[in-house]
Design an enzyme around this catalytic site. Structure first.
Site, PDB file in Angstrom:
ATOM      1  N   ASP A  51       0.856  -1.187   0.000  1.00 30.56           N
ATOM      2  CA  ASP A  51       0.000   0.000   0.000  1.00 30.56           C
ATOM      3  C   ASP A  51       0.895   1.241   0.000  1.00 30.56           C
ATOM      4  OD1 ASP A  51      -2.333   1.426  -0.022  1.00 30.56           O
ATOM      5  OD2 ASP A  51      -2.710   1.258   2.127  1.00 30.56           O
ATOM      6  N   THR A  67     -13.163   0.739  -3.575  1.00 23.56           N
ATOM      7  CA  THR A  67     -12.460   1.229  -2.399  1.00 23.56           C
ATOM      8  C   THR A  67     -13.412   1.984  -1.473  1.00 23.56           C
ATOM      9  OG1 THR A  67     -10.461   2.404  -1.699  1.00 23.56           O
ATOM     10  CG2 THR A  67     -11.731   3.403  -3.484  1.00 23.56           C
ATOM     11  N   GLU A  98      -6.512   5.077  -8.943  1.00 22.67           N
ATOM     12  CA  GLU A  98      -7.792   5.610  -8.489  1.00 22.67           C
ATOM     13  C   GLU A  98      -8.398   6.609  -9.473  1.00 22.67           C
ATOM     14  OE1 GLU A  98      -9.921   6.436  -4.330  1.00 22.67           O
ATOM     15  OE2 GLU A  98      -7.945   5.573  -4.540  1.00 22.67           O
ATOM     16  N   PHE A 135     -11.999  -1.074   4.466  1.00 22.65           N
ATOM     17  CA  PHE A 135     -11.026  -0.272   5.213  1.00 22.65           C
ATOM     18  C   PHE A 135     -11.076  -0.626   6.700  1.00 22.65           C
ATOM     19  CE2 PHE A 135      -9.550   3.568   2.593  1.00 22.65           C
ATOM     20  CZ  PHE A 135      -9.503   2.820   1.436  1.00 22.65           C
ATOM     21  N   LYS A 184      -9.623   1.934  -9.364  1.00 21.86           N
ATOM     22  CA  LYS A 184     -10.179   2.112  -8.016  1.00 21.86           C
ATOM     23  C   LYS A 184     -11.315   3.125  -8.056  1.00 21.86           C
ATOM     24  CE  LYS A 184      -7.619   2.181  -4.260  1.00 21.86           C
ATOM     25  NZ  LYS A 184      -6.567   2.572  -3.302  1.00 21.86           N
TER      26      LYS A 184
END
Length: 337
Positions: A36, A173, A113, A195, A149
């Site tokens: 990440d 996400t 993203e 998350f 994403k």
């Protein structure tokens, strides 16, 4: 870092592993490890399976002088009828530039993203996704290597449904809620990113208490989603994200994928504690878990009833949008210099 484990979870699946294997090596036997980070040096050192980026990670990387050449190249290549259009194009190119470099360092997926400001815009999300893939194609990176994403709003999930039908792989996400996960699986999203740490943050602040790793609301949320997916044959990959500690990561050993910061990956490499399997797809298939139908009405109602998910989704979109604005500000300043 481990809390008290129940009897079943004390049975380690790693009997064939050398007793001195570190925690990261043990985890990797049951779960694909994803880095990440947008930092190329960290990815080079850690050698993960996949890598994920987001506007916040790209912003941090752009601020590092060692990536100045990537930034300069993105700015030089930018196209548009006016400065704002060129800034937006350069920012897209910058995300793809980092992703392209990352694709040379990992064998699997690279996640890039979509603009968080498009989180409630189906057509805008689809257009941006296709632009990102076109920019990757210019750099010789096939779309099969890329996960787009998208925030797990209702609109984001519907955009993913259409993209997946066209062969574009999506990573949903900012996912905090079981019904987001079911809707994403129904849309045949390639992957979801629940998350974990941000869920824990909310409950710790709200309830004014600490949680063991096996009581952690974020951990329990991912376990519930994982079991549901396996029980009902959903192919969507579950990739836990946003971790606050090594213990929280290892409490999800057996999850399909986990995306983990370089700091936590390095911390795990220094530990030799036994890592028990906590999620088991075969065991999940035998559980009595009823199927759930998630229409738009159900989705919106269940999100309304879940204060944590509603607040964290909105907060996450705002934060990614704010960091994208900062990134565009840096790019604009460089273009105007």
């Amino acid at each position: 870092f481990f809390q008290e484990l129940d009897l079943q979870s004390q049975l380690s699946p790693f009997s064939d592993i050398d007793a001195m294997a570190n925690a990261r090596e043990q985890l990797a036997k049951a779960t694909k490890i994803v880095a990440d980070t947008g930092d190329l040096d960290s990815i080079r050192d850690l050698k993960p399976e996949d890598a994920t980026t987001n506007p916040s990670l790209i912003l941090a990387a752009v601020s590092n002088p060692k990536f100045a050449d990537l930034v300069d190249e993105a700015i030089k290549s930018a196209k548009g009828d006016n400065l704002d259009d060129k800034v937006a194009d350069a920012t897209d190119r910058l995300a793809v530039a980092f992703g392209s470099e990352i694709s040379k360092l990992v064998p699997g997926y690279v996640s890039t993203e979509v603009d968080a400001r498009l989180s409630f815009d189906v057509a805008g999300t689809i257009a941006k996704a296709n632009k990102i893939l076109a920019l990757y194609a210019e750099k010789g990176v096939p779309k099969e290597r890329i996960l787009i994403k998208i925030a797990s709003t209702w609109e984001g999930i519907q955009a993913a449904r259409k993209l997946e039908a066209e062969g574009v792989k999506c990573n949903m996400t900012l996912l905090f809620n079981f019904y987001q996960a079911v809707a994403a699986a129904d849309a045949k999203a390639t992957l979801i990113s629940p998350f974990v740490g941000r869920i824990l943050d909310w409950y710790k602040a709200k309830e004014k208490k600490d949680y063991s790793h096996d009581e952690d609301p974020g951990v329990l949320s991912v376990r519930k989603i994982f079991d549901y997916y396996k029980r009902h044959g959903h192919q969507t990959i579950v990739m836990g994200a946003s971790f606050r500690s090594v213990g929280e990561v290892l409490a999800l050993c057996g999850c399909d994928r986990l995306t983990i910061s370089p700091a936590l990956l390095q911390e795990m490499a220094a530990l030799t504690d036994d890592v028990p399997l906590k999620l088991d797809s075969e065991a999940a298939k035998a559980k009595d878990i009823p199927a759930v139908t998630v229409t738009e009405n159900v989705f919106r109602w269940e999100m309304n009833e879940d204060a944590m998910a509603t607040e964290k989704l909105a907060e996450g979109i705002r934060k990614f949008a704010a960091d994208l604005n900062k990134l565009e500000g840096i790019v604009k300043a460089k273009m105007s210099a």
